[in-house]
Write a protein that holds these residues in place. Sequence first.
Motif, PDB file in Angstrom:
ATOM      1  N   TRP A 175       0.985  -1.193  -0.051  1.00 11.79           N
ATOM      2  CA  TRP A 175      -0.171  -0.033   0.202  1.00 11.79           C
ATOM      3  C   TRP A 175       0.844   1.349  -0.007  1.00 11.79           C
ATOM      4  O   TRP A 175       0.231   2.358  -0.672  1.00 11.79           O
ATOM      5  N   GLN A 204      -1.613   3.538  -6.129  1.00 14.63           N
ATOM      6  CA  GLN A 204      -2.916   3.504  -6.681  1.00 14.63           C
ATOM      7  C   GLN A 204      -3.597   2.272  -6.459  1.00 14.63           C
ATOM      8  O   GLN A 204      -4.569   2.085  -6.359  1.00 14.63           O
ATOM      9  N   THR A 205      -2.669   1.346  -6.455  1.00 17.72           N
ATOM     10  CA  THR A 205      -3.062  -0.028  -6.706  1.00 17.72           C
ATOM     11  C   THR A 205      -2.135  -0.906  -5.768  1.00 17.72           C
ATOM     12  O   THR A 205      -0.868  -0.535  -5.676  1.00 17.72           O
ATOM     13  N   GLN A 219       0.553  -3.036  -4.894  1.00 14.69           N
ATOM     14  CA  GLN A 219       1.763  -4.055  -5.384  1.00 14.69           C
ATOM     15  C   GLN A 219       3.164  -3.498  -4.877  1.00 14.69           C
ATOM     16  O   GLN A 219       2.946  -2.191  -4.410  1.00 14.69           O
ATOM     17  N   GLY A 242      -0.966   4.003 -13.679  1.00 12.01           N
ATOM     18  CA  GLY A 242      -1.407   3.324 -12.488  1.00 12.01           C
ATOM     19  C   GLY A 242      -0.409   3.244 -11.329  1.00 12.01           C
ATOM     20  O   GLY A 242      -0.921   2.676 -10.416  1.00 12.01           O
ATOM     21  N   GLU A 258      -5.081   6.230  -3.424  1.00  9.58           N
ATOM     22  CA  GLU A 258      -5.671   4.910  -3.589  1.00  9.58           C
ATOM     23  C   GLU A 258      -6.875   4.493  -4.234  1.00  9.58           C
ATOM     24  O   GLU A 258      -7.918   5.189  -3.798  1.00  9.58           O
ATOM     25  N   LYS A 259      -7.001   3.777  -4.952  1.00  6.98           N
ATOM     26  CA  LYS A 259      -8.162   3.412  -5.695  1.00  6.98           C
ATOM     27  C   LYS A 259      -9.223   2.785  -5.060  1.00  6.98           C
ATOM     28  O   LYS A 259     -10.433   3.331  -5.026  1.00  6.98           O
ATOM     29  N   ASP A 260      -9.132   1.996  -4.083  1.00  8.12           N
ATOM     30  CA  ASP A 260     -10.115   1.485  -3.029  1.00  8.12           C
ATOM     31  C   ASP A 260      -9.688   1.845  -1.743  1.00  8.12           C
ATOM     32  O   ASP A 260     -10.302   1.197  -0.638  1.00  8.12           O
TER      33      ASP A 260
END
Length: 297
Positions: free
Chosen positions: A66, A85-86, A88, A106, A277-279
């Motif tokens: 994160w 953002q994702t 990884q 991304g 962060e996307k989610d």
Amino acid sequence: MKSILFALLFTLSYLTAFSQTDAYIKLYDRNNKHPRIVSITYPGDANTREMYNSIYGHGAVIENPWVAYRVYMDNRQSLDLYVKQTPQLELDVTGFYTTPEQLNEGYGCDVLWAGQSVGAGSFRGFTDQPVTIDSVATRSQTVLSNSSVQVVDKDWIFNGHPIQMTQTYSVLPDSRDLLVEIQLEGYAPEDVFATGVQKLETDNEGFILPEGVAASWGSNIPDKKHPELIEEVGLAIQIDPENIIEAREDEINYLYLLKPDKNGKIKYKVISSGSREKDGFKDASSWFSYIKNNYKN
């Protein structure tokens, strides 16, 4: 056969989890190779700016899926924050210096401008205000593993006497927490130390609790050369109650004054996020709710 299969699955699971963290120190290289090294030490009289610029990324880097942090190789030894953002591992690609093309693909980026604050849990001495680690015999950074880095200051002169200090920063593959342990030797009973989280530049909201949990949320411009890139950031910290002397605010920080425990240790967690962060968390309300529900002393 079942026991062998179980052992193989356990090992695979462990290796997969372990691969979700990374830590490195890279040398600055004019050929842009930036080789990884395991450890580096500077004499105490080394030029601060030269130390800072000799490391690619300006210091040791540590990441989980994160977030990522870098620990500046200078007298501040500040923690700087990178949000993804994702989920990884990606710092080996971007190195904290995400290009516009990578943002569009991304990747995450540096999201924090700390200025003179404690940023995201940077460790300080304390007199009438937080003070940096200015006078040392040697200053070192070492990669202990894929999930842990260490900073060692020999003969840090604080309040007129030398302190031996080891800072260890660790991450886990299944948590956004940064685990911090400060080991001190040679300190005096009256010595006071400090950490906390900064108040964000714009629209800051936050709280600080005497039992050892503080958080902030707001926006800032991490790269002043690109004022159009505004980042919303959530910061939080959880201090071991045994280390707390006092909780207080100043103009730019939610601050805890600290003392070592009986073993000379100070322990705390730093928790960070960003609206990138996307989610992830998108506002102060959801961030504060998460912190208050999951980090209690």
